[in-house]
Enzyme design. Structure first.
Site, PDB file in Angstrom:
ATOM      1  N   LYS A 100     -45.714  20.399  48.939  1.00  7.52           N
ATOM      2  CA  LYS A 100     -46.700  21.464  49.138  1.00  7.52           C
ATOM      3  C   LYS A 100     -46.188  22.517  50.118  1.00  7.52           C
ATOM      4  O   LYS A 100     -45.182  22.347  50.799  1.00  7.52           O
ATOM      5  CB  LYS A 100     -48.028  20.877  49.633  1.00  7.52           C
ATOM      6  CG  LYS A 100     -48.656  19.890  48.646  1.00  7.52           C
ATOM      7  CD  LYS A 100     -48.884  20.503  47.262  1.00  7.52           C
ATOM      8  CE  LYS A 100     -49.979  21.553  47.239  1.00  7.52           C
ATOM      9  NZ  LYS A 100     -50.234  22.089  45.890  1.00  7.52           N
ATOM     10  N   HIS A 153     -46.365  28.547  45.989  1.00  6.35           N
ATOM     11  CA  HIS A 153     -47.579  29.259  45.560  1.00  6.35           C
ATOM     12  C   HIS A 153     -47.609  30.704  46.063  1.00  6.35           C
ATOM     13  O   HIS A 153     -48.588  31.155  46.659  1.00  6.35           O
ATOM     14  CB  HIS A 153     -48.833  28.504  46.036  1.00  6.35           C
ATOM     15  CG  HIS A 153     -48.877  27.071  45.595  1.00  6.35           C
ATOM     16  ND1 HIS A 153     -48.938  26.706  44.269  1.00  6.35           N
ATOM     17  CD2 HIS A 153     -48.836  25.907  46.300  1.00  6.35           C
ATOM     18  CE1 HIS A 153     -48.953  25.384  44.178  1.00  6.35           C
ATOM     19  NE2 HIS A 153     -48.882  24.877  45.389  1.00  6.35           N
ATOM     20  N   GLN A 157     -50.805  35.303  44.956  1.00  4.64           N
ATOM     21  CA  GLN A 157     -51.886  34.566  45.579  1.00  4.64           C
ATOM     22  C   GLN A 157     -52.097  35.091  47.000  1.00  4.64           C
ATOM     23  O   GLN A 157     -51.260  35.805  47.538  1.00  4.64           O
ATOM     24  CB  GLN A 157     -51.554  33.064  45.625  1.00  4.64           C
ATOM     25  CG  GLN A 157     -51.403  32.398  44.263  1.00  4.64           C
ATOM     26  CD  GLN A 157     -49.968  32.291  43.802  1.00  4.64           C
ATOM     27  OE1 GLN A 157     -49.161  33.185  44.063  1.00  4.64           O
ATOM     28  NE2 GLN A 157     -49.633  31.221  43.096  1.00  4.64           N
ATOM     29  N   PHE A 214     -46.329  18.016  37.767  1.00  2.00           N
ATOM     30  CA  PHE A 214     -47.349  16.992  38.008  1.00  2.00           C
ATOM     31  C   PHE A 214     -48.513  17.130  37.032  1.00  2.00           C
ATOM     32  O   PHE A 214     -49.558  16.516  37.223  1.00  2.00           O
ATOM     33  CB  PHE A 214     -47.894  17.118  39.444  1.00  2.00           C
ATOM     34  CG  PHE A 214     -46.987  16.565  40.488  1.00  2.00           C
ATOM     35  CD1 PHE A 214     -46.910  15.201  40.713  1.00  2.00           C
ATOM     36  CD2 PHE A 214     -46.224  17.409  41.269  1.00  2.00           C
ATOM     37  CE1 PHE A 214     -46.085  14.680  41.694  1.00  2.00           C
ATOM     38  CE2 PHE A 214     -45.394  16.907  42.259  1.00  2.00           C
ATOM     39  CZ  PHE A 214     -45.322  15.535  42.476  1.00  2.00           C
ATOM     40  N   GLY A 238     -51.322  20.772  26.433  1.00  5.70           N
ATOM     41  CA  GLY A 238     -50.299  20.728  27.472  1.00  5.70           C
ATOM     42  C   GLY A 238     -50.317  19.407  28.213  1.00  5.70           C
ATOM     43  O   GLY A 238     -51.159  18.545  27.980  1.00  5.70           O
ATOM     44  N   ARG A 239     -49.373  19.252  29.143  1.00  9.63           N
ATOM     45  CA  ARG A 239     -49.289  18.013  29.905  1.00  9.63           C
ATOM     46  C   ARG A 239     -50.580  17.740  30.674  1.00  9.63           C
ATOM     47  O   ARG A 239     -51.103  16.625  30.668  1.00  9.63           O
ATOM     48  CB  ARG A 239     -48.108  18.091  30.887  1.00  9.63           C
ATOM     49  CG  ARG A 239     -46.770  17.820  30.252  1.00  9.63           C
ATOM     50  CD  ARG A 239     -45.629  17.820  31.270  1.00  9.63           C
ATOM     51  NE  ARG A 239     -45.105  19.147  31.537  1.00  9.63           N
ATOM     52  CZ  ARG A 239     -43.863  19.388  31.945  1.00  9.63           C
ATOM     53  NH1 ARG A 239     -43.024  18.380  32.142  1.00  9.63           N
ATOM     54  NH2 ARG A 239     -43.439  20.606  32.169  1.00  9.63           N
ATOM     55  N   ASP A 278     -57.314  24.645  22.819  1.00  6.95           N
ATOM     56  CA  ASP A 278     -56.067  25.230  23.274  1.00  6.95           C
ATOM     57  C   ASP A 278     -56.029  26.687  22.800  1.00  6.95           C
ATOM     58  O   ASP A 278     -57.077  27.322  22.650  1.00  6.95           O
ATOM     59  CB  ASP A 278     -54.857  24.418  22.777  1.00  6.95           C
ATOM     60  CG  ASP A 278     -53.701  24.477  23.764  1.00  6.95           C
ATOM     61  OD1 ASP A 278     -53.655  23.642  24.682  1.00  6.95           O
ATOM     62  OD2 ASP A 278     -52.859  25.371  23.618  1.00  6.95           O
ATOM     63  N   VAL A 293     -58.532  22.498  37.357  1.00  5.17           N
ATOM     64  CA  VAL A 293     -57.260  21.876  37.713  1.00  5.17           C
ATOM     65  C   VAL A 293     -56.198  22.950  37.954  1.00  5.17           C
ATOM     66  O   VAL A 293     -55.360  22.830  38.841  1.00  5.17           O
ATOM     67  CB  VAL A 293     -56.796  20.902  36.611  1.00  5.17           C
ATOM     68  CG1 VAL A 293     -55.465  20.263  36.991  1.00  5.17           C
ATOM     69  CG2 VAL A 293     -57.842  19.825  36.365  1.00  5.17           C
ATOM     70  N   ASP A 318     -56.313  21.677  44.955  1.00  3.06           N
ATOM     71  CA  ASP A 318     -55.024  22.120  44.429  1.00  3.06           C
ATOM     72  C   ASP A 318     -53.917  21.066  44.525  1.00  3.06           C
ATOM     73  O   ASP A 318     -52.742  21.370  44.267  1.00  3.06           O
ATOM     74  CB  ASP A 318     -54.575  23.425  45.094  1.00  3.06           C
ATOM     75  CG  ASP A 318     -54.243  23.273  46.571  1.00  3.06           C
ATOM     76  OD1 ASP A 318     -54.332  22.132  47.092  1.00  3.06           O
ATOM     77  OD2 ASP A 318     -53.900  24.276  47.212  1.00  3.06           O
TER      78      ASP A 318
END
Length: 368
Positions: A77, A95, A100, A134, A195-196, A219, A272, A314
């Site tokens: 992180k 990030h 952001q 992840f 997606g994953r 999707d 998510v 997050d």
């Protein structure tokens, strides 16, 4: 040639228990000739002794700022906020490439220190696909958190502290228990289902007992018409798993929520993707990231209407820290083995080129 070296730093984000390198992956790097320093960290899911016994050299917690500047620092992180220049090479999620909040200030630290950032989010293979992510565990854990929030809301309560689980089975058992033994009857919609991340959310819902017909898997095809989507209002849990790269119509808005009034079924939104401060966030019904100690934030729905809450944590995969870390670092391993050749290896040259492009933008933004 000097020995390739990596310095695994501790994580300073509260409740973060994952590691960028698991002991098993650190052992494979050592076997390949790497020297691995590991900061002591009581918060990490892996004990310090797990690293020490496979040949890593333990160093003091958060001591990386005093490490030789030619040793790359690897973590997960973002670093704690600071204005200190960054002279090292860092491998991490920063990030700060999608504008952001505070993005240019973060990059300005590298500019002033002469360091380099290789952002884990933007390490891609020759097909343009991320080498490690992840996503699956983020979706899996996000769906679990959404189900826990729904169970609390049905009891007229607010979801309390979330704590990491030892393994996937423990998480599934816990979620099923608070739902009365099964999630049967709960209805969910997952956007980004192919997606994953989306696959992880769908798998969790299946494993806690939702009927397949009660899991709406959307999707690109289903969202092509553009939002807002009234269908979101007709499920109990909405999980957003998209990868946001440009502006798109909002999936849900305060106006559509208000218009639904008392007929709205939607109780929990799990973002998510967590593009909270992104100006293109397609879920503009909240404005803060939530945390494990306060996992939900209420949405203003108007008097007399059923409650609605958002989960916008997050670092959701840390709810399954050991499994998520093992999977991520194993996927990252082939690229790390190429890191000594980063001046020519495609994954690393492309990541550095992107960093340099974003750094120039930050220099302009900061007036440096």
């Amino acid at each position: 040639m000097s020995q390739p070296t990596l310095w695994l730093r501790c994580e300073k984000k509260e409740f973060e228990r994952r590691a960028a390198l698991s002991p098993s992956v650190a052992k494979k790097l050592i076997d390949a000739g790497f020297k691995i320093f590991v900061e002591r960290d009581e918060q990490r899911i892996f004990d310090d002794s797990e690293y020490e016994k496979i040949g890593c050299e333990l160093v003091e917690n958060n001591s990386w700022p005093s490490a030789p500047t030619n040793i790359p620092i690897i973590g997960l992180k973002e670093l704690p906020e600071s204005t200190d220049p960054l002279p090292h090479t860092h491998i991490q999620f920063a990030h700060c490439y999608k504008q952001q909040a505070g993005w240019s200030a973060v990059l300005s630290r590298f500019h002033r220190g002469g360091g380099t950032l290789y952002d884990l989010e933007f390490l891609n293979d020759s097909n343009g696909r991320r080498v490690a992510a992840f996503g699956y565990h983020a979706g899996f854990a996000g769906a679990a958190a959404g189900a826990l929030a729904l169970a609390s809301q049905r009891k007229g309560e607010k979801l309390g502290l979330l704590t990491p689980y030892e393994n996937e089975d423990a998480m599934i058992s816990s979620v099923k228990a608070v739902l009365g033994g099964s999630g049967k009857g709960v209805k969910a919609l997952v956007i980004g289902a192919l997606g994953r991340c989306g696959r992880g959310a769908v798998d969790l819902f299946k494993k806690i007992g939702l009927d397949d017909d009660d899991i709406l898997k959307w999707d690109l095809e289903e969202t092509a018409k553009g939002g807002p989507f009234s269908e979101i209002l007709d499920v109990d849990i909405f999980v957003n798993c998209i990868y946001l790269s440009s502006q798109i119509p909002s999936f849900i808005t305060r106006e559509t929520i208000a218009a639904a009034g008392k007929t709205r079924r939607l109780s929990v939104v799990v973002d998510v993707s967590c593009d909270t401060t992104n100006p293109f966030n397609p879920i503009p019904i909240y404005s803060i990231n939530t945390i494990f100690s306060e996992p939900t934030v209420p949405v203003e729905v108007g008097p007399g209407n059923p409650p609605l809450s958002v989960i916008s944590i997050d670092h959701l995969p840390t709810l399954l820290p050991r499994e998520a870390s093992e999977q991520f670092s194993s996927d990252l391993l082939p690229s790390l083995l190429k890191f000594p050749e980063r001046e020519t290896a495609q994954t690393w040259t492309e990541a550095k080129a992107l960093y340099e492009k974003k750094l120039k933008e930050a220099v302009v933004a900061e007036g440096l």
